[in-house]
Write a protein that holds these residues in place. Structure first.
Motif, PDB file in Angstrom:
ATOM      1  N   ILE A   3      42.488  54.771  46.247  1.00  0.00           N
ATOM      2  CA  ILE A   3      42.661  55.600  45.042  1.00  0.00           C
ATOM      3  C   ILE A   3      43.491  54.870  43.989  1.00  0.00           C
ATOM      4  O   ILE A   3      43.483  55.221  42.811  1.00  0.00           O
ATOM      5  CB  ILE A   3      43.268  56.952  45.441  1.00  0.00           C
ATOM      6  CG1 ILE A   3      43.015  57.980  44.344  1.00  0.00           C
ATOM      7  CG2 ILE A   3      44.735  56.840  45.745  1.00  0.00           C
ATOM      8  CD1 ILE A   3      42.899  59.357  44.860  1.00  0.00           C
ATOM      9  N   SER A   5      42.988  52.052  42.625  1.00  0.00           N
ATOM     10  CA  SER A   5      42.168  51.453  41.558  1.00  0.00           C
ATOM     11  C   SER A   5      41.724  52.537  40.576  1.00  0.00           C
ATOM     12  O   SER A   5      41.608  52.279  39.369  1.00  0.00           O
ATOM     13  CB  SER A   5      40.952  50.771  42.164  1.00  0.00           C
ATOM     14  OG  SER A   5      40.265  51.679  42.979  1.00  0.00           O
ATOM     15  N   VAL A   6      41.527  53.760  41.075  1.00  0.00           N
ATOM     16  CA  VAL A   6      41.180  54.848  40.150  1.00  0.00           C
ATOM     17  C   VAL A   6      42.356  55.104  39.208  1.00  0.00           C
ATOM     18  O   VAL A   6      42.204  55.270  38.002  1.00  0.00           O
ATOM     19  CB  VAL A   6      40.816  56.120  40.947  1.00  0.00           C
ATOM     20  CG1 VAL A   6      40.549  57.276  40.012  1.00  0.00           C
ATOM     21  CG2 VAL A   6      39.623  55.867  41.819  1.00  0.00           C
ATOM     22  N   PHE A   7      43.597  55.076  39.792  1.00  0.00           N
ATOM     23  CA  PHE A   7      44.766  55.316  38.940  1.00  0.00           C
ATOM     24  C   PHE A   7      44.897  54.224  37.898  1.00  0.00           C
ATOM     25  O   PHE A   7      45.191  54.480  36.727  1.00  0.00           O
ATOM     26  CB  PHE A   7      46.029  55.369  39.816  1.00  0.00           C
ATOM     27  CG  PHE A   7      46.105  56.605  40.638  1.00  0.00           C
ATOM     28  CD1 PHE A   7      45.575  57.791  40.172  1.00  0.00           C
ATOM     29  CD2 PHE A   7      46.688  56.574  41.886  1.00  0.00           C
ATOM     30  CE1 PHE A   7      45.643  58.942  40.942  1.00  0.00           C
ATOM     31  CE2 PHE A   7      46.759  57.728  42.646  1.00  0.00           C
ATOM     32  CZ  PHE A   7      46.238  58.911  42.184  1.00  0.00           C
ATOM     33  N   ILE A   9      42.578  52.451  36.467  1.00  0.00           N
ATOM     34  CA  ILE A   9      41.610  52.605  35.384  1.00  0.00           C
ATOM     35  C   ILE A   9      41.976  53.801  34.523  1.00  0.00           C
ATOM     36  O   ILE A   9      41.856  53.790  33.298  1.00  0.00           O
ATOM     37  CB  ILE A   9      40.204  52.728  35.996  1.00  0.00           C
ATOM     38  CG1 ILE A   9      39.806  51.365  36.517  1.00  0.00           C
ATOM     39  CG2 ILE A   9      39.224  53.239  34.992  1.00  0.00           C
ATOM     40  CD1 ILE A   9      38.383  51.226  36.864  1.00  0.00           C
ATOM     41  N   ALA A  10      42.498  54.863  35.148  1.00  0.00           N
ATOM     42  CA  ALA A  10      42.892  56.021  34.345  1.00  0.00           C
ATOM     43  C   ALA A  10      44.037  55.631  33.406  1.00  0.00           C
ATOM     44  O   ALA A  10      44.044  56.001  32.234  1.00  0.00           O
ATOM     45  CB  ALA A  10      43.316  57.152  35.273  1.00  0.00           C
ATOM     46  N   VAL A  12      44.690  52.658  32.192  1.00  0.00           N
ATOM     47  CA  VAL A  12      44.162  51.832  31.104  1.00  0.00           C
ATOM     48  C   VAL A  12      43.463  52.727  30.090  1.00  0.00           C
ATOM     49  O   VAL A  12      43.634  52.589  28.879  1.00  0.00           O
ATOM     50  CB  VAL A  12      43.189  50.769  31.662  1.00  0.00           C
ATOM     51  CG1 VAL A  12      42.419  50.116  30.524  1.00  0.00           C
ATOM     52  CG2 VAL A  12      43.936  49.740  32.458  1.00  0.00           C
ATOM     53  N   GLY A  13      42.723  53.714  30.571  1.00  0.00           N
ATOM     54  CA  GLY A  13      42.023  54.614  29.646  1.00  0.00           C
ATOM     55  C   GLY A  13      42.994  55.360  28.761  1.00  0.00           C
ATOM     56  O   GLY A  13      42.829  55.442  27.536  1.00  0.00           O
ATOM     57  N   ILE A  14      44.068  55.868  29.381  1.00  0.00           N
ATOM     58  CA  ILE A  14      45.036  56.644  28.586  1.00  0.00           C
ATOM     59  C   ILE A  14      45.722  55.728  27.591  1.00  0.00           C
ATOM     60  O   ILE A  14      45.881  56.061  26.407  1.00  0.00           O
ATOM     61  CB  ILE A  14      46.036  57.325  29.541  1.00  0.00           C
ATOM     62  CG1 ILE A  14      45.314  58.423  30.322  1.00  0.00           C
ATOM     63  CG2 ILE A  14      47.209  57.884  28.783  1.00  0.00           C
ATOM     64  CD1 ILE A  14      46.124  59.019  31.424  1.00  0.00           C
ATOM     65  N   GLY A  39      39.598  47.474  25.783  1.00  0.00           N
ATOM     66  CA  GLY A  39      39.909  48.294  26.963  1.00  0.00           C
ATOM     67  C   GLY A  39      38.658  48.665  27.713  1.00  0.00           C
ATOM     68  O   GLY A  39      38.578  48.538  28.945  1.00  0.00           O
ATOM     69  N   VAL A  40      37.625  49.068  26.956  1.00  0.00           N
ATOM     70  CA  VAL A  40      36.395  49.494  27.632  1.00  0.00           C
ATOM     71  C   VAL A  40      35.763  48.324  28.369  1.00  0.00           C
ATOM     72  O   VAL A  40      35.289  48.464  29.503  1.00  0.00           O
ATOM     73  CB  VAL A  40      35.435  50.102  26.594  1.00  0.00           C
ATOM     74  CG1 VAL A  40      34.059  50.276  27.179  1.00  0.00           C
ATOM     75  CG2 VAL A  40      35.972  51.424  26.103  1.00  0.00           C
ATOM     76  N   VAL A  43      37.686  47.606  31.609  1.00  0.00           N
ATOM     77  CA  VAL A  43      37.426  48.631  32.630  1.00  0.00           C
ATOM     78  C   VAL A  43      36.004  48.480  33.143  1.00  0.00           C
ATOM     79  O   VAL A  43      35.730  48.658  34.334  1.00  0.00           O
ATOM     80  CB  VAL A  43      37.665  50.019  32.009  1.00  0.00           C
ATOM     81  CG1 VAL A  43      37.140  51.110  32.910  1.00  0.00           C
ATOM     82  CG2 VAL A  43      39.150  50.218  31.771  1.00  0.00           C
ATOM     83  N   LEU A  44      35.087  48.063  32.232  1.00  0.00           N
ATOM     84  CA  LEU A  44      33.697  47.903  32.668  1.00  0.00           C
ATOM     85  C   LEU A  44      33.585  46.831  33.743  1.00  0.00           C
ATOM     86  O   LEU A  44      32.896  47.017  34.754  1.00  0.00           O
ATOM     87  CB  LEU A  44      32.845  47.527  31.449  1.00  0.00           C
ATOM     88  CG  LEU A  44      31.346  47.778  31.555  1.00  0.00           C
ATOM     89  CD1 LEU A  44      31.081  49.237  31.838  1.00  0.00           C
ATOM     90  CD2 LEU A  44      30.653  47.362  30.265  1.00  0.00           C
ATOM     91  N   VAL A  47      34.763  48.324  36.996  1.00  0.00           N
ATOM     92  CA  VAL A  47      33.855  49.323  37.580  1.00  0.00           C
ATOM     93  C   VAL A  47      32.613  48.637  38.114  1.00  0.00           C
ATOM     94  O   VAL A  47      32.126  48.947  39.197  1.00  0.00           O
ATOM     95  CB  VAL A  47      33.507  50.375  36.502  1.00  0.00           C
ATOM     96  CG1 VAL A  47      32.413  51.303  36.989  1.00  0.00           C
ATOM     97  CG2 VAL A  47      34.731  51.177  36.166  1.00  0.00           C
TER      98      VAL A  47
END
Lengths: 64, 129
Positions: A3, A5-7, A9-10, A12-14, A39-40, A43-44, A47
């Motif tokens: 989890i 890695s999910v945090f 990316i979140a 980075v998104g924020i 940023g996108v 993250v791409l 992902v």
């Protein structure tokens, strides 16, 4: 693949969203779109790396 | 991994995805994609057990193993097509999702054709002709 890695990316998104708003309020909208794009893209890459992990696991698991 | 950890992680990922989407960045969709991948890797050990049980069962009964491999392949194709279609629906791209589902059905149909043919042959030989 856990989890954290999910945090990452979140966060980075924020950060990208906040940075975008800050840069827009300062008046530099070009840098704002640039940072959003960067940023996108970052993250791409992350992902896509995880998606290729998933697909290779499924291929070895289901033998196709 | 128990159902509690899985549902807990899924809820956390959903909240994060909505949070990022609400803040105006389209990285929220990628967070939800990663959540799906994370949950698949959480369920992976149990899935491997189920598949190995299926494989042992098949070895005892079915002499030629290609039926089981075809079934496994069909399950794999169905899972990936469903995964992609759901993500496209989340993103709002219903058209692409239906194309993915169409191609998934076609691929599964092509893969399962030999099984259907052999099944019909068995039936035909049983008929009193």
């Amino acid at each position: 693949m856990d989890i954290s890695s999910v945090f990452q990316i979140a966060t980075v998104g924020i950060l990208v969203a906040v940075l975008n708003q800050v840069l827009n309020s300062v008046g530099r909208s070009e840098q704002a779109t640039m940072t959003t794009l960067a940023g996108v893209v970052i993250v791409l890459f992350w992902v896509i790396h995880h998606i290729s992990d998933l697909f290779s696991t499924v291929q070895t698991l289901f033998q196709f | 991994m128990g159902i509690i950890q899985i549902v807990g992680a899924a809820l956390v990922v959903t909240i994060l995805s909505i949070l990022v989407k609400r803040m105006g960045s389209d990285i929220g969709l990628m967070v939800s994609i990663l959540g799906g991948i994370l949950i698949f890797f959480m369920v992976l050990p149990q899935l491997i057990e189920v598949i190995s049980v299926l494989g042992n069962l098949a070895q005892n009964i079915d002499t030629n193993l290609n039926h089981i491999t075809i079934i496994l392949r069909v399950i794999g194709v169905a899972y990936i097509a469903e995964f992609g279609a759901q993500i496209c629906k989340d993103a709002g791209e219903g058209a692409i999702a239906s194309k993915i589902e169409l191609s998934g059905k076609v691929i599964i149909m092509v893969m399962s054709a030999p099984v259907i043919v052999s099944f019909l042959n068995v039936i035909i030989t049983m008929l009193p002709s």
